[in-house]
Design a protein around this motif. Structure first.
Motif, short mmCIF file in Angstrom:
data_model
loop_
_atom_site.label_atom_id
_atom_site.label_comp_id
_atom_site.label_asym_id
_atom_site.label_seq_id
_atom_site.Cartn_x
_atom_site.Cartn_y
_atom_site.Cartn_z
N LYS A 185 42.94 -10.84 -5.94
CA LYS A 185 42.07 -11.85 -5.30
C LYS A 185 41.22 -12.60 -6.31
O LYS A 185 40.37 -13.40 -5.92
N ASN A 186 41.40 -12.31 -7.59
CA ASN A 186 40.59 -12.94 -8.64
C ASN A 186 39.10 -12.80 -8.35
O ASN A 186 38.31 -13.73 -8.54
N THR A 187 38.73 -11.63 -7.89
CA THR A 187 37.36 -11.40 -7.43
C THR A 187 36.80 -10.12 -8.05
O THR A 187 37.49 -9.11 -8.16
N ARG B 200 36.89 -4.68 -9.66
CA ARG B 200 37.71 -5.89 -9.73
C ARG B 200 38.87 -5.78 -8.77
O ARG B 200 39.46 -4.71 -8.62
N ASN C 131 42.17 -7.77 -8.90
CA ASN C 131 42.92 -8.79 -9.63
C ASN C 131 43.74 -9.68 -8.70
O ASN C 131 43.93 -10.86 -8.98
N ALA D 146 36.71 -16.06 -9.04
CA ALA D 146 36.98 -16.85 -10.23
C ALA D 146 38.08 -17.87 -9.95
O ALA D 146 38.96 -17.64 -9.12
N ASN E 58 38.60 -6.13 -18.72
CA ASN E 58 39.96 -6.12 -18.20
C ASN E 58 40.75 -4.93 -18.73
O ASN E 58 41.90 -4.71 -18.33
N THR F 213 40.34 -18.70 -11.96
CA THR F 213 41.54 -18.37 -12.71
C THR F 213 41.79 -16.87 -12.61
O THR F 213 40.95 -16.13 -12.10
N SER F 214 42.92 -16.47 -13.11
CA SER F 214 43.25 -15.04 -13.05
C SER F 214 42.23 -14.24 -13.86
O SER F 214 42.00 -14.52 -15.04
N ILE F 215 41.63 -13.25 -13.22
CA ILE F 215 40.63 -12.46 -13.92
C ILE F 215 41.26 -11.44 -14.85
O ILE F 215 40.58 -10.85 -15.68
N GLN F 216 42.57 -11.26 -14.74
CA GLN F 216 43.23 -10.34 -15.67
C GLN F 216 43.16 -10.86 -17.09
O GLN F 216 43.23 -10.08 -18.05
#
Length: 114
Positions: free
Chosen positions: A74-76, A70, A72, A23, A52, A25-28
């Protein structure tokens, strides 16, 4: 949010693949991220999603073979697919939903064939 999927390919029945969705952006901060798939001449269907808050959900028939996770840092988001079968052949799409908006990544082809 931009999503970049990767990891598809050709695998023999019984094999494994791991798909990745990066992603922008931050996936959190993204409430739900997941994977859909679309086989030829079939409708797109949900494979799995992760929130999340830590919960996950799977298409019933895939439980035990597919695992979503997830990272977080690595935003992956990953989709580990084990014991793949020909019926898993499809284009797999990364998906995100946040604040009522939906985002799609480009598809990655998974072909299971001997």
């Amino acid at each position: 949010v931009q999503l970049q999927a990767s990891g598809g390919g050709l695998v023999q029945p019984g094999g494994s693949l791991r798909l990745s969705c990066l992603a922008s952006t931050s996936i959190q901060s993204i409430s739900t991220m997941g994977w859909y798939r679309q086989a030829p001449e079939k409708q797109r269907e949900l494979v799995a999603y992760s929130t999340n808050g830590g919960s996950t959900n799977y298409k019933d028939s895939l439980k035990g073979r597919f695992t979503i996770s997830r990272d977080n840092s690595k935003n992956t988001v990953y989709l580990q697919m084990n014991n793949l079968q020909p019926e898993d052949t499809a284009v797999y799409y990364c998906h995100a939903r946040n604040w009522g908006r939906e985002y799609w990544g480009q598809g990655t082809q998974v072909t299971v064939s001997s």
